[in-house]
Design an enzyme around this catalytic site. Structure first.
Site, PDB file in Angstrom:
ATOM      1  N   TRP A  86       0.908  -1.252  -0.010  1.00  0.00           N
ATOM      2  CA  TRP A  86       0.018   0.076   0.033  1.00  0.00           C
ATOM      3  C   TRP A  86       0.692   1.366  -0.113  1.00  0.00           C
ATOM      4  O   TRP A  86       0.209   2.465  -0.341  1.00  0.00           O
ATOM      5  CB  TRP A  86      -0.731  -0.063   1.469  1.00  0.00           C
ATOM      6  N   LYS A 127      -2.515  -7.681  -8.152  1.00  0.00           N
ATOM      7  CA  LYS A 127      -3.459  -7.761  -6.856  1.00  0.00           C
ATOM      8  C   LYS A 127      -2.883  -6.480  -6.189  1.00  0.00           C
ATOM      9  O   LYS A 127      -1.862  -6.892  -5.231  1.00  0.00           O
ATOM     10  CB  LYS A 127      -3.236  -8.820  -6.071  1.00  0.00           C
ATOM     11  N   GLU A 171      10.409  -8.585  -3.343  1.00  0.00           N
ATOM     12  CA  GLU A 171      11.066  -7.171  -2.724  1.00  0.00           C
ATOM     13  C   GLU A 171      10.462  -7.221  -1.277  1.00  0.00           C
ATOM     14  O   GLU A 171       9.354  -6.808  -1.257  1.00  0.00           O
ATOM     15  CB  GLU A 171      10.771  -5.918  -3.429  1.00  0.00           C
ATOM     16  N   CYS A 196      10.082   0.707   2.576  1.00  0.00           N
ATOM     17  CA  CYS A 196      11.066  -0.371   2.833  1.00  0.00           C
ATOM     18  C   CYS A 196      12.342   0.242   2.943  1.00  0.00           C
ATOM     19  O   CYS A 196      13.315  -0.713   3.578  1.00  0.00           O
ATOM     20  CB  CYS A 196      10.986  -1.484   1.834  1.00  0.00           C
ATOM     21  N   GLU A 219      11.312  -3.561  11.787  1.00  0.00           N
ATOM     22  CA  GLU A 219      11.186  -2.665  10.895  1.00  0.00           C
ATOM     23  C   GLU A 219      10.077  -1.550  11.323  1.00  0.00           C
ATOM     24  O   GLU A 219       8.862  -1.975  11.612  1.00  0.00           O
ATOM     25  CB  GLU A 219      10.577  -3.242   9.558  1.00  0.00           C
TER      26      GLU A 219
HETATM   27  P1  NAD Z   1       2.073  -7.235   3.419  1.00  0.00           P
HETATM   28  O1  NAD Z   1       3.219  -8.143   3.241  1.00  0.00           O
HETATM   29  O2  NAD Z   1       1.274  -6.964   4.521  1.00  0.00           O
HETATM   30  O3  NAD Z   1       1.119  -6.915   2.015  1.00  0.00           O
HETATM   31  C1  NAD Z   1       1.894  -6.611   0.746  1.00  0.00           C
HETATM   32  C2  NAD Z   1       0.737  -7.331  -0.222  1.00  0.00           C
HETATM   33  O4  NAD Z   1       0.676  -8.746  -0.100  1.00  0.00           O
HETATM   34  C3  NAD Z   1      -0.695  -6.484  -0.189  1.00  0.00           C
HETATM   35  O5  NAD Z   1      -1.167  -6.526  -1.428  1.00  0.00           O
HETATM   36  C4  NAD Z   1      -1.353  -7.806   0.527  1.00  0.00           C
HETATM   37  O6  NAD Z   1      -2.913  -7.821   0.525  1.00  0.00           O
HETATM   38  C5  NAD Z   1      -0.824  -9.160   0.150  1.00  0.00           C
HETATM   39  N1  NAD Z   1      -0.882 -10.335   0.805  1.00  0.00           N
HETATM   40  C6  NAD Z   1      -0.716 -10.390   2.098  1.00  0.00           C
HETATM   41  N2  NAD Z   1      -0.717 -11.772   2.518  1.00  0.00           N
HETATM   42  C7  NAD Z   1      -0.945 -12.433   1.254  1.00  0.00           C
HETATM   43  C8  NAD Z   1      -0.947 -13.912   0.969  1.00  0.00           C
HETATM   44  N3  NAD Z   1      -1.138 -14.975   1.683  1.00  0.00           N
HETATM   45  N4  NAD Z   1      -1.186 -14.112  -0.292  1.00  0.00           N
HETATM   46  C9  NAD Z   1      -1.320 -13.174  -1.289  1.00  0.00           C
HETATM   47  N5  NAD Z   1      -0.950 -11.826  -1.139  1.00  0.00           N
HETATM   48  C10 NAD Z   1      -0.743 -11.515   0.214  1.00  0.00           C
HETATM   49  O7  NAD Z   1       2.901  -5.746   3.303  1.00  0.00           O
HETATM   50  P2  NAD Z   1       2.391  -4.265   3.357  1.00  0.00           P
HETATM   51  O8  NAD Z   1       2.055  -3.981   4.798  1.00  0.00           O
HETATM   52  O9  NAD Z   1       1.313  -3.929   2.242  1.00  0.00           O
HETATM   53  O10 NAD Z   1       3.613  -3.433   2.916  1.00  0.00           O
HETATM   54  C11 NAD Z   1       4.655  -3.327   3.964  1.00  0.00           C
HETATM   55  C12 NAD Z   1       5.843  -4.094   3.700  1.00  0.00           C
HETATM   56  O11 NAD Z   1       6.156  -4.058   2.308  1.00  0.00           O
HETATM   57  C13 NAD Z   1       7.167  -3.637   4.262  1.00  0.00           C
HETATM   58  O12 NAD Z   1       7.598  -4.956   5.048  1.00  0.00           O
HETATM   59  C14 NAD Z   1       8.048  -3.067   3.489  1.00  0.00           C
HETATM   60  O13 NAD Z   1       9.137  -3.112   3.897  1.00  0.00           O
HETATM   61  C15 NAD Z   1       7.601  -3.969   2.192  1.00  0.00           C
HETATM   62  N6  NAD Z   1       7.965  -3.047   1.137  1.00  0.00           N
HETATM   63  C16 NAD Z   1       9.046  -3.598   0.714  1.00  0.00           C
HETATM   64  C17 NAD Z   1       9.461  -2.932  -0.577  1.00  0.00           C
HETATM   65  C18 NAD Z   1      10.791  -3.352  -1.459  1.00  0.00           C
HETATM   66  O14 NAD Z   1      10.904  -2.848  -2.636  1.00  0.00           O
HETATM   67  N7  NAD Z   1      11.345  -4.278  -0.846  1.00  0.00           N
HETATM   68  C19 NAD Z   1       8.691  -1.883  -1.321  1.00  0.00           C
HETATM   69  C20 NAD Z   1       7.796  -1.491  -0.316  1.00  0.00           C
HETATM   70  C21 NAD Z   1       7.333  -2.018   0.741  1.00  0.00           C
END
Ligand code: NAD
Length: 493
Positions: free
Chosen positions: A162, A186, A262, A296, A393
């Site tokens: 998000w 998604k 990522e 991130c 984090e």
């Molecule tokens: P999240 O892992 O909770 O969710 C990310 C996405 O995955 C969302 O669309 C969510 O609905 C989906 N999701 C969750 N569980 C799933 C499953 N079992 N199967 C399929 N999809 C699933 O993360 P978040 O809270 O949205 O974002 C924050 C995290 O993202 C932080 O840890 C941040 O560091 C990381 N992030 C990493 C990068 C990078 O480039 N490395 C960039 C941005 C954010």
């Protein structure tokens, strides 16, 4: 508590809200489904479809069918469609930026910067599409030539977080299309509208109707369990937290999918005695407060050498104490809301934990009592390495400072984590900058600057921060299979 939060938050400019809401009306969203809320006001700003497993598999079928024709298009055709998409996105910069601020909360100026960053990926991959790669090499023992070619990996499932709703989507969709793949994206249910709008613009630019599918669902685990087991899917690219990434890697193993991950970060930012104080403070503010710390690559553990520490902490505290908090549409807002109330509670708990373990609270440390998910920019000095802010984090506006004596000590502590996404080094010595950067176990290093991301750079992590790279020429590789032809060759008689 900062003055800004104590005396009231900066209010929204109604004109900004009006622009955003007009864009939302143009999306023709359903009247019910999953509610999307503005994190600054808690208002519901729209509903998105709650797609079930059958719907997701129907989207797989449609994307797969459209993908067969797309894979046969010429690189030039793909490039020109992507150039068209880029031009439309740029033309709609204001609409996109207002939509990002409305659904995600970041200040409008930062949302415009995200549009620039996000559209850069589309232009970059429009340019890369005509360079799919491939090469020629003679077999070392003679008698054959080896020619390599690249082909699209196939239908790619793209799962985004998000925090950068446009950039995380374009960073995946653009290379997938450039390589000749179909995509099913998604987005996070917290901020899905920007993706819906951007994909709508892609269709208007000539991306075939079914080629990029957007699936929104409240049951992401059922979605991934079904879709990643479908044999038409050949790739999953995920940006999000490390625990979810690990689950997806396990699922991806069943059909041996290509994966790009990522994942989370815990970036060390190291300030040496010989750093330019002004530059180090400005870089730290950028690396900490961009997106309210919800990035991130946000600076997570700030290590400051003893000789500069008092001056640095004083200057950083002054900058964070004066950072205005409020609605992203407010004039002068530097820090917008956090994404939800759980994040606010997490910041309060991180602060209490650090103080209980001996950290010194220099500014901030509190939320506010009214509507909206606000938390004051916070500085914690003398943070113990065992505090949760040092081991987790943070994903919020807390600058947690630890002090160090020697370069070796800083490197050892910076690397003492399972994460390895970004690191930062501030020093005026070129030798030290490069030596420390080389020693950091991270995928990227900001040297004397706090915003290292660029569409032309191969972004990605090591250790538990991920696999693969996004952006740059390397980002195209993630969507390509390499094949070689071994051509037998007889010498002329
Ligand atoms: P999240 O892992 O909770 O969710 C990310 C996405 O995955 C969302 O669309 C969510 O609905 C989906 N999701 C969750 N569980 C799933 C499953 N079992 N199967 C399929 N999809 C699933 O993360 P978040 O809270 O949205 O974002 C924050 C995290 O993202 C932080 O840890 C941040 O560091 C990381 N992030 C990493 C990068 C990078 O480039 N490395 C960039 C941005 C954010």
């Amino acid at each position: 508590m900062t003055a800004a939060v104590a005396t009231g938050l900066i209010a929204a400019d109604p004109a900004g809200l009006a622009v955003a809401d007009e864009v939302i009306r143009s999306l023709e969203l359903p009247a019910s489904g999953i509610a999307v809320a503005d994190p600054a006001t808690a208002e519901t700003i729209g509903f998105i479809p709650d797609v079930d497993v059958d719907g997701a598999l129907a989207a797989v079928r449609s994307a797969d069918a459209a993908g067969a024709a797309w894979a046969r298009t010429t690189p030039r055709k793909r490039a020109s469609v992507l150039h068209g998409w880029w031009a439309l996105l740029v033309e709609h910069t204001e609409q996109l930026a207002h939509l990002i601020t409305r659904e995600m909360g970041k200040p409008l100026g930062e949302a415009r910067a995200e549009v620039k960053y996000g559209t850069d990926f589309v232009r970059w991959y429009a340019e890369e599409a005509v360079r799919p790669g491939g090469n020629f090499r003679p077999a070392p023992d003679g008698g054959a030539d080896i020619v390599t070619s690249r082909s699209p990996v196939g239908l790619a499932v793209l799962i985004t977080p998000w925090n950068f709703p446009l950039a995380m989507a374009t960073r995946k969709i653009a290379p997938a299309l450039a390589a000749g793949c179909a995509a099913l994206i998604k987005p996070a249910t917290l901020t899905p509208l920007t993706t819906i709008y951007a994909v709508d613009l892609a269709r208007r630019a000539g991306v075939p109707e079914d080629l990029v599918q957007v699936v929104t669902t409240s049951s992401s685990s059922s979605f991934s369990a079904a879709v990643l087991r479908d044999e038409r899917v050949r790739k999953v690219s995920f940006t999000g937290s490390t625990p979810v990434g690990k689950q997806l890697l396990q699922l991806a193993s069943e059909n041996v999918l290509r994966t790009s991950m990522e994942l989370g970060g815990n970036a060390p930012l190291i300030v040496f005695d010989d750093a330019d104080l002004e530059r180090a403070v400005a870089g730290t503010v950028a690396a900490k407060l961009r997106n309210g710390g919800q990035s991130c690559i946000a600076a997570n553990r700030i290590y400051v050498q003893d000789g500069i520490a008092d001056d640095f902490v004083d200057a950083l505290t002054a900058r964070l104490a004066e950072a205005s908090v409020g609605n992203g549409f407010g004039a002068g807002t530097v820090v917008g809301p956090l994404i939800d109330d759980r994040a606010v509670a997490q910041m309060a708990s991180f602060t209490a934990d650090a103080v209980a373990r001996g950290a010194v609270l220099r500014t901030g440390g509190t939320g506010h009592d009214g509507v909206g998910n606000f938390f004051a920019p916070t500085v914690l000095d003398h943070t113990p390495a065992t505090a949760q802010v040092a081991t987790s984090e943070i994903f919020g506006p807390i600058a947690a400072i630890q002090r160090f004596r020697t370069e070796a000590d800083a490197i050892e502590r910076a690397n003492a984590t399972e994460f390895g996404l970004a690191g930062y080094v501030f020093t005026e010595s070129l030798d030290r900058a490069l030596n420390v950067a080389d020693a950091l176990q991270t995928g990227l290093v900001g040297i004397n600057q706090g915003v290292p991301s660029n569409a032309a750079a191969p972004f990605g992590g090591v250790k538990q921060s991920g696999l693969g790279r996004e952006g740059s020429a390397e980002g195209l590789d993630e969507y390509q299979n390499i094949r070689f032809y071994n051509i037998s060759r007889r010498p002329s008689a």
